[in-house]
Design a protein around this motif. Sequence first.
Motif, PDB file in Angstrom:
ATOM      1  N   VAL A  57      50.306  15.860  47.405  1.00 20.62           N
ATOM      2  CA  VAL A  57      50.293  14.395  47.413  1.00 20.62           C
ATOM      3  C   VAL A  57      50.872  13.802  46.128  1.00 20.62           C
ATOM      4  O   VAL A  57      51.857  13.062  46.161  1.00 20.62           O
ATOM      5  CB  VAL A  57      48.855  13.861  47.630  1.00 20.62           C
ATOM      6  N   VAL A  58      50.262  14.109  44.992  1.00 20.29           N
ATOM      7  CA  VAL A  58      50.650  13.465  43.736  1.00 20.29           C
ATOM      8  C   VAL A  58      52.127  13.714  43.404  1.00 20.29           C
ATOM      9  O   VAL A  58      52.881  12.767  43.156  1.00 20.29           O
ATOM     10  CB  VAL A  58      49.760  13.955  42.576  1.00 20.29           C
ATOM     11  N   LEU A  59      52.544  14.967  43.397  1.00 17.23           N
ATOM     12  CA  LEU A  59      53.924  15.299  43.033  1.00 17.23           C
ATOM     13  C   LEU A  59      54.957  14.664  43.965  1.00 17.23           C
ATOM     14  O   LEU A  59      55.857  13.949  43.498  1.00 17.23           O
ATOM     15  CB  LEU A  59      54.084  16.822  42.977  1.00 17.23           C
ATOM     16  N   LEU A 157      61.305   7.636  55.638  1.00 11.55           N
ATOM     17  CA  LEU A 157      61.787   8.992  55.895  1.00 11.55           C
ATOM     18  C   LEU A 157      61.200   9.982  54.900  1.00 11.55           C
ATOM     19  O   LEU A 157      60.911  11.129  55.246  1.00 11.55           O
ATOM     20  CB  LEU A 157      63.316   9.028  55.830  1.00 11.55           C
ATOM     21  N   GLY A 158      61.008   9.531  53.663  1.00 14.77           N
ATOM     22  CA  GLY A 158      60.394  10.391  52.666  1.00 14.77           C
ATOM     23  C   GLY A 158      58.964  10.741  53.039  1.00 14.77           C
ATOM     24  O   GLY A 158      58.524  11.891  52.889  1.00 14.77           O
ATOM     25  N   LEU A 159      58.224   9.773  53.539  1.00 17.03           N
ATOM     26  CA  LEU A 159      56.850  10.027  53.974  1.00 17.03           C
ATOM     27  C   LEU A 159      56.814  10.955  55.184  1.00 17.03           C
ATOM     28  O   LEU A 159      55.912  11.785  55.308  1.00 17.03           O
ATOM     29  CB  LEU A 159      56.150   8.703  54.306  1.00 17.03           C
ATOM     30  N   VAL A 160      57.795  10.810  56.062  1.00 16.09           N
ATOM     31  CA  VAL A 160      57.871  11.718  57.210  1.00 16.09           C
ATOM     32  C   VAL A 160      58.071  13.147  56.719  1.00 16.09           C
ATOM     33  O   VAL A 160      57.432  14.088  57.209  1.00 16.09           O
ATOM     34  CB  VAL A 160      59.024  11.306  58.151  1.00 16.09           C
ATOM     35  N   TYR A 161      58.947  13.319  55.737  1.00 15.47           N
ATOM     36  CA  TYR A 161      59.173  14.657  55.186  1.00 15.47           C
ATOM     37  C   TYR A 161      57.904  15.205  54.540  1.00 15.47           C
ATOM     38  O   TYR A 161      57.526  16.365  54.758  1.00 15.47           O
ATOM     39  CB  TYR A 161      60.298  14.615  54.152  1.00 15.47           C
ATOM     40  N   ILE A 162      57.214  14.370  53.751  1.00 21.19           N
ATOM     41  CA  ILE A 162      56.020  14.819  53.037  1.00 21.19           C
ATOM     42  C   ILE A 162      54.868  15.102  53.993  1.00 21.19           C
ATOM     43  O   ILE A 162      54.220  16.156  53.908  1.00 21.19           O
ATOM     44  CB  ILE A 162      55.585  13.751  52.002  1.00 21.19           C
ATOM     45  N   LEU A 163      54.608  14.168  54.902  1.00 28.28           N
ATOM     46  CA  LEU A 163      53.424  14.270  55.753  1.00 28.28           C
ATOM     47  C   LEU A 163      53.633  15.174  56.969  1.00 28.28           C
ATOM     48  O   LEU A 163      52.739  15.956  57.318  1.00 28.28           O
ATOM     49  CB  LEU A 163      52.997  12.873  56.218  1.00 28.28           C
ATOM     50  N   GLU A 166      56.224  18.823  55.602  1.00 32.65           N
ATOM     51  CA  GLU A 166      55.480  19.667  54.666  1.00 32.65           C
ATOM     52  C   GLU A 166      53.993  19.741  54.998  1.00 32.65           C
ATOM     53  O   GLU A 166      53.395  20.821  54.958  1.00 32.65           O
ATOM     54  CB  GLU A 166      55.659  19.159  53.237  1.00 32.65           C
ATOM     55  N   GLY A 167      53.400  18.599  55.321  1.00 32.41           N
ATOM     56  CA  GLY A 167      51.962  18.566  55.542  1.00 32.41           C
ATOM     57  C   GLY A 167      51.503  19.272  56.795  1.00 32.41           C
ATOM     58  O   GLY A 167      50.430  19.882  56.821  1.00 32.41           O
ATOM     59  N   LEU A 168      52.301  19.191  57.838  1.00 31.01           N
ATOM     60  CA  LEU A 168      51.909  19.811  59.110  1.00 31.01           C
ATOM     61  C   LEU A 168      52.739  21.061  59.415  1.00 31.01           C
ATOM     62  O   LEU A 168      52.223  22.170  59.454  1.00 31.01           O
ATOM     63  CB  LEU A 168      52.039  18.801  60.252  1.00 31.01           C
ATOM     64  N   ILE A 181      59.704  21.916  49.843  1.00 33.50           N
ATOM     65  CA  ILE A 181      59.631  21.939  48.380  1.00 33.50           C
ATOM     66  C   ILE A 181      58.202  22.237  47.927  1.00 33.50           C
ATOM     67  O   ILE A 181      57.992  22.926  46.924  1.00 33.50           O
ATOM     68  CB  ILE A 181      60.121  20.601  47.800  1.00 33.50           C
ATOM     69  N   GLU A 182      57.233  21.734  48.661  1.00 34.19           N
ATOM     70  CA  GLU A 182      55.833  22.016  48.324  1.00 34.19           C
ATOM     71  C   GLU A 182      55.573  23.521  48.286  1.00 34.19           C
ATOM     72  O   GLU A 182      54.892  24.026  47.385  1.00 34.19           O
ATOM     73  CB  GLU A 182      54.902  21.362  49.346  1.00 34.19           C
ATOM     74  N   GLN A 183      56.120  24.251  49.252  1.00 38.58           N
ATOM     75  CA  GLN A 183      55.936  25.696  49.299  1.00 38.58           C
ATOM     76  C   GLN A 183      56.622  26.385  48.120  1.00 38.58           C
ATOM     77  O   GLN A 183      56.110  27.377  47.592  1.00 38.58           O
ATOM     78  CB  GLN A 183      56.467  26.250  50.619  1.00 38.58           C
TER      79      GLN A 183
END
Length: 236
Positions: A57-59, A157-163, A166-168, A181-183
């Motif tokens: 989340v933070v990063l 679109l950035g939130l779609v990528y993050i949530l 990456e998130g799901l 990138i999170e991985q």
Amino acid sequence: MSTVAMITARGLFGRRRALMLLPLPLLLIGLAALCKSFDVDPLNWGAPVVEGLGFAVVLPVIALIVGTGVLGSEIDDGTLVHILTKPLPRRDIILAKYLVAAVVTTITTTIPLYVVGLLAGSAQFAAALAISAVVGSFAYTALFVMLSLLTRRPVLLGLVYILIWEGLLGRWVSGTRVLSIEQYVITLADKIHPTTMLTGQLSVTTAVVMSALFVVVSTVVAINRLGSFSLAGETS
């Protein structure tokens, strides 16, 4: 190039957007400090705080705020035209703005993650988190700067990528992790300082190479996209 960087930094910190950078790092440090004050074993709170909040989340959210802010608002209000009239290569404009965004993201995320690592009781763990946060900051920022030039809704679109990605998908579908990138960040931190608090699922080579590819490809696409802008602020 230095002039563009100064204008970008002044504009970034002169907007209310800069105030949005503070709550998440403070929350991250606050949760870690709270757990530390109650003598909770870091093995119990490390994963949800570091990986679940810090890296997930933070990063990325801070990188999204900063990365879309250095160009997105100028495109919306038309001030990008003023920059484009200057005798500067499009490459220098993008690189200057990208470097400012990456540095701001790095400082805003690396410091709280380092503090969290110290609260977890290990300077080595803190260093691992900081190093991986630097890599993640540059990769995420490059991606979001590119999105700010490709679409009028870069934040969405950035939130779609993050949530979503990456998130799901990144957590449950193994094939998508190579583009997460999170991985990369989790893997690097885990390999630098192995711990049960992190679950790196990629190889170090994959994490490093793919992080570099995100930076290079996103920056090249952003430069080419800015080159298609006319002085009217529209694309050709």
